[in-house]
Design a protein around this motif. Structure first.
Motif, mmCIF file in Angstrom:
data_model
loop_
_atom_site.group_PDB
_atom_site.id
_atom_site.type_symbol
_atom_site.label_atom_id
_atom_site.label_comp_id
_atom_site.label_asym_id
_atom_site.label_seq_id
_atom_site.Cartn_x
_atom_site.Cartn_y
_atom_site.Cartn_z
ATOM 1 N N VAL A 103 5.779 8.167 -7.479
ATOM 2 C CA VAL A 103 4.416 7.383 -7.580
ATOM 3 C C VAL A 103 4.539 6.542 -5.915
ATOM 4 N N ALA A 104 5.680 5.628 -6.264
ATOM 5 C CA ALA A 104 5.870 5.052 -5.075
ATOM 6 C C ALA A 104 5.996 5.523 -3.655
ATOM 7 N N VAL B 3 2.438 6.581 -2.514
ATOM 8 C CA VAL B 3 1.907 5.685 -1.760
ATOM 9 C C VAL B 3 2.433 5.150 -0.454
ATOM 10 N N VAL B 4 3.601 4.936 -0.346
ATOM 11 C CA VAL B 4 4.236 4.493 1.094
ATOM 12 C C VAL B 4 4.534 5.887 1.874
ATOM 13 N N ARG B 5 4.366 6.869 1.422
ATOM 14 C CA ARG B 5 4.527 8.102 2.228
ATOM 15 C C ARG B 5 5.995 8.209 2.663
ATOM 16 N N ILE C 8 5.272 -0.568 -3.781
ATOM 17 C CA ILE C 8 3.643 -0.341 -3.958
ATOM 18 C C ILE C 8 2.936 -1.551 -3.753
ATOM 19 N N LYS D 57 2.653 -2.173 0.106
ATOM 20 C CA LYS D 57 1.530 -1.520 0.622
ATOM 21 C C LYS D 57 0.251 -1.779 0.311
ATOM 22 N N MET D 58 -0.085 -2.228 -0.714
ATOM 23 C CA MET D 58 -1.476 -2.746 -1.165
ATOM 24 C C MET D 58 -1.991 -3.878 -0.898
#
Length: 382
Positions: A220-221, A224-226, A377, A380-381
């Motif tokens: 998942v992480a 999110v951060v690609r 995460i 990034k958010m």
């Protein structure tokens, strides 16, 4: 000269072995003697559980509440949601796999073992029930966090110290004797081999689960951060190994912080998220406690329906904020919802403590490694 100290896990293991051997050799009068000790210890534990909740949860909520801002809210929501998910994952896996395992562990208790009773008991009623202690902790903790109450804050801090010392200098030293008495009576009654087989299977499942949790967290992480999730997880490996060796989230914070920054998390975000997550992100601990609690419920024929465990998991994820920094803090804090929601008696609580401590380092390693995924995460958010 340096004093050599034996850790809690080795003492628990020695107590288990001695209890099993002693149960095969001991006379009924000796077993009753330790049953009497366990009855007294159980009363003491029941008296202390609400005080442990007040001492640890009040201070923890007060400390978290002092921080403010979007970054705090974001981190808390992600950490809490992930911890709840891990508890639900553990419950779902247990419902799928445990019934067949538990069915092989069920046995009848011999009449002579069931007749053994303590020589005497002393009632020590708690000063307040567990749910009242939780509500009191939330109210006082929030008031301290959002008001200028230096006297009350100092009182909460000092009471936390009283509780911490009681755990460290009273409960933890007596715990191996309690475990010895429990395994002594179980061996004498003929139950121990069935329960040990159950323990072995549950531990294997929990270890596999904790590996799966780490993989999903970093997948998942990484999405999110690609970035490559397996490379991110590999970078966090030193923190995992450190936690595995120390069984301490607090001691691992510097390593977790360094490896998170190497994964590309900004220093400001890492410096905020990692120490905070060490307090509130307990995915591995909640997973272990949920699995063990479900197994014992099935073994004892107790209710284990989804609505009951959903309430238990939600409450467990809240009281876990009280765990860090206190020896045995996670399982000691968990005793409150185990007793108040699932209805665990002292012997069942002792089994929980034994199972949890046997896997303590794996849960801690899962907790702190997952902190690195949450930091990615949040960075990034934000």
């Amino acid at each position: 000269m340096k004093t050599f100290k034996i850790g809690l896990l080795p003492r628990i293991l020695v107590a288990m072995v001695l209890g099993i051997v002693g149960g095969m050799l001991s006379a009924a009068w000796l077993v009753r003697l330790f049953i009497t000790f366990n009855a007294l210890f159980s009363q003491l534990l029941g008296f202390l559980i609400p005080l442990i909740i007040i001492g640890l949860v009040t201070s923890a909520i007060a400390d978290i509440g002092r921080q403010a801002g979007r970054l705090l809210l974001l981190t808390v929501v992600i950490a809490y949601a992930d911890t709840v998910f891990c508890g639900l994952l553990s419950y779902g896996t247990g419902q799928l796999l445990f019934p067949s395992i538990v069915s092989h562990a069920t046995t009848d208790v011999p009449v002579e073992a069931a007749a053994l009773q303590p020589y005497f008991t002393i009632k020590i009623p708690p000063m307040v029930d567990i749910m009242s202690a939780l509500i009191f902790s939330f109210i006082v903790g929030n008031c301290i966090a959002h008001s200028e109450m230096p006297t009350l804050r100092q009182a909460a801090t000092e009471f936390k110290e009283v509780v911490s010392r009681t755990i460290s200098h009273l409960l933890i030293p007596l715990l191996p004797v309690y475990i010895f008495g429990l395994f002594l009576s179980m061996t004498f009654s003929g139950q121990v081999w069935h329960i040990m087989m159950l323990f072995a299977n549950i531990i294997v499942i929990i270890i596999v689960l904790h590996i799966f949790i780490l993989l999903y967290q970093f997948v998942v992480a990484g999405a999110v951060v690609r970035k490559n999730p397996f490379r991110l997880l590999w970078t966090m490996l030193p923190a995992y190994m450190m936690a595995l060796g120390t069984s301490s989230s607090a001691a691992t914070i510097p390593v977790t912080l360094r490896q998170s920054i190497r994964n590309g998390v900004s220093e400001g975000t890492a410096g905020f998220c990692i120490p905070l997550c060490a307090t509130i992100h307990m995915s591995g601990s909640v997973m272990k406690i949920t699995s063990c609690a479900l197994a014992i419920c099935m073994l004892e024929g107790m209710p284990s329906d989804f609505s009951l465990f959903l309430e238990f998991i939600f409450m467990l994820c809240v009281v876990m904020v009280a765990a860090p920094g206190v020896p045995g803090g996670s399982i000691m804090a968990a005793l409150a919802p185990l007793a108040s929601i699932l209805g665990f008696n002292p012997d069942q609580q002792a089994l929980m403590i034994t199972l949890y401590i046997a896997m303590d380092s794996f849960g801690t390693a899962c907790n702190v490694t997952g902190d690195g995924a949450i930091a990615l995460i949040v960075d990034k958010m934000r």
